[in-house]
Design a protein around this motif. Structure first.
Motif, PDB file in Angstrom:
ATOM      1  N   VAL A   1       0.855  -1.181   0.000  1.00  0.00           N
ATOM      2  CA  VAL A   1       0.000   0.000   0.000  1.00  0.00           C
ATOM      3  C   VAL A   1       0.893   1.234   0.000  1.00  0.00           C
ATOM      4  CG1 VAL A   1      -1.809   1.282   1.194  1.00  0.00           C
ATOM      5  CG2 VAL A   1      -1.832  -1.216   1.249  1.00  0.00           C
ATOM      6  N   HIS A   2       0.868   1.974  -1.104  1.00  0.00           N
ATOM      7  CA  HIS A   2       1.664   3.199  -1.221  1.00  0.00           C
ATOM      8  C   HIS A   2       0.827   4.354  -0.663  1.00  0.00           C
ATOM      9  CE1 HIS A   2       4.456   1.005  -3.798  1.00  0.00           C
ATOM     10  NE2 HIS A   2       3.404   0.555  -4.474  1.00  0.00           N
ATOM     11  N   ARG A   3       1.162   4.798   0.522  1.00  0.00           N
ATOM     12  CA  ARG A   3       0.398   5.854   1.192  1.00  0.00           C
ATOM     13  C   ARG A   3       0.847   7.232   0.713  1.00  0.00           C
ATOM     14  NH1 ARG A   3       0.807   3.326   7.353  1.00  0.00           N
ATOM     15  NH2 ARG A   3       0.612   1.133   6.698  1.00  0.00           N
ATOM     16  N   GLY A   4      -0.076   8.190   0.812  1.00  0.00           N
ATOM     17  CA  GLY A   4       0.244   9.543   0.406  1.00  0.00           C
ATOM     18  C   GLY A   4       0.442   9.693  -1.091  1.00  0.00           C
ATOM     19  N   HIS A   5      -0.160   8.808  -1.874  1.00  0.00           N
ATOM     20  CA  HIS A   5      -0.048   8.860  -3.333  1.00  0.00           C
ATOM     21  C   HIS A   5      -1.416   9.168  -3.935  1.00  0.00           C
ATOM     22  CE1 HIS A   5       3.835   7.014  -2.689  1.00  0.00           C
ATOM     23  NE2 HIS A   5       4.096   7.017  -3.997  1.00  0.00           N
TER      24      HIS A   5
END
Length: 421
Positions: free
Chosen positions: A120-124
């Motif tokens: 999970v790539h957060r802040g994208h």
């Protein structure tokens, strides 16, 4: 089945469920979430049998029932106690019921079932797609991909919906809502969704939503209907006049709100009506509210998201070519979604508008219509999410119904249950 490299934009219910289902099928899944920290958005919702069947497919039915609160009746009335709506799941047969849940509970159950958070790539925030729909650009201008499939599950305000080039219409509803969770304590209607209406201008609701992991306090999801343009004025006036109004309209609800001491404790919700001719283009597909956002009057948003994710998984299992799978996914879901979009558009002015004459007609006719043999069955199917098209019925699997029948209900306090009836 060929393993695909799949990007999912959004980690709400649709994105979570799709990530879990597709990862279990051996696909390489990456999730792109605009929030810096993962967590639920919103207070509570009502899971219908259709949504519960998806959780059963995921092996999460028992956990959901342990945290949620079974709802057997939906009751709406005027402030003087005159019934406007009275619908009971018992009329559907098969021991069916709704399940009130906190969004935090469902979020945690789905997250724990797919614990590989490094994907999970957060802040994208994904702002654009390449023309071939295989590569994506984030808010910093960085490109990601190529992917075999891009799933846009970024909600009703989707930034990627337009990439299908098939958007027919998109509009913000003039009415929204304020939401919060409050302790259930000695609330008398522990197995009912209760609502009160002042014409169509005001609507108050209380839904039992049970507990969530890490918090054993049973809670209610409270909502207050409000025009979107009045959110800031409501905040500026403060809590006192609003509390006085609730005390007059519904004293029982007013007692439950004693824990609310600041307007910031109530979240704002804005709703959209979205119509998309084709939910996919090349390697891009829309899921959940990104494909078919609608008014919350029928409470189907979470259920639709769960069903969409399962249908997409099944289509990818059946068709080896991605474009054919996406076409099959939309065909499988469109008749079901379409009838709920239709009814939500018609019902919204009846419950959220300034059209007083329509509301008076509702107060007179809605309850008798629900007691007619044909009208009652249709209303119950729409309520439970099992209406398929305008005349069909969406079947539930016998194995799911058997599992639902075997599940032990959480015992209610006898006095509360008697008082609710």
């Amino acid at each position: 089945m060929t393993a695909l490299h799949i990007a999912i934009i959004g980690y709400g219910t649709a994105g979570q469920t799709a990530a879990l289902l597709l990862a279990r099928d051996g696909h390489r899944v990456e999730v792109f979430e605009r929030a810096a920290e993962l967590g639920p958005v919103g207070a509570g919702f009502l899971l219908q049998p259709t949504g519960l069947q998806v959780l059963w497919e995921l092996g999460l039915l028992e956990s959901a029932l342990a945290h949620g609160r079974r709802v057997h009746r939906l009751h709406g009335e005027t402030p003087c106690g005159r019934a406007v709506m009275d619908m009971r799941y018992a009329g559907l047969g098969g021991n069916l019921f709704g399940l009130g849940m906190q969004r935090g509970a469902l979020f945690t159950l789905l997250a724990d079932a797919w614990p590989d958070a490094r994907h999970v790539h957060r802040g994208h925030t994904i702002t654009a797609l390449d023309d071939d729909t295989r590569r994506m650009r984030d808010q910093h201008g960085r490109w990601h991909g190529p992917f075999d499939l891009v799933i846009a599950a970024d909600g009703a305000g989707s930034q990627l919906r337009g990439a299908t080039r098939q958007v027919r219409g998109e509009a913000v509803y003039p009415w929204g809502a304020l939401w919060c969770l409050v302790p259930a304590d000695d609330w008398a209607w522990q197995d009912e969704l209760r609502q009160r209406y002042v014409a169509a201008r005001k609507m108050i609701g209380m839904l039992p939503v049970g507990t969530r992991p890490g918090d054993d306090t049973p809670r209610l999801s409270f909502f207050w209907s409000l025009p979107v343009g009045e959110f800031d004025d409501w905040h500026a006036r403060g809590l006192s006049p609003w509390r006085e109004e609730i005390a007059q309209l519904w004293p029982d609800a007013h007692e439950r709100l004693a824990c609310i001491t600041d307007t910031a404790q109530l979240a704002r919700a804005v709703y959209r009506d979205v119509s998309v001719r084709q939910w996919h283009r090349d390697r891009l597909v829309l899921l959940g509210d990104a494909a078919h956002a609608m008014s919350p009057q029928l409470g189907q948003g979470v259920n639709m998201a769960l069903m969409d994710a399962l249908a997409l998984r099944d289509a990818l299992r059946t068709h080896t070519e991605v474009p054919l799978a996406l076409q099959a996914y939309q065909q499988q879901r469109q008749a079901h979604v379409g009838v709920y979009q239709f009814w939500s558009r018609w019902l919204t002015p009846i419950f959220q508008s300034d059209r007083d004459m329509i509301a008076r007609a509702r107060d007179i006719a809605f309850l008798p219509m629900g007691r007619l043999p044909g009208g009652r069955g249709h209303m119950l199917r729409v309520l439970s999410g099992t209406q398929h098209g305008f005349l069909g019925k969406l079947p539930l699997k016998p194995e799911f119904l058997a599992a639902l029948g075997k599940a032990e209900p959480v015992a209610l306090d006898a006095a509360r249950a008697d008082g609710a009836r």
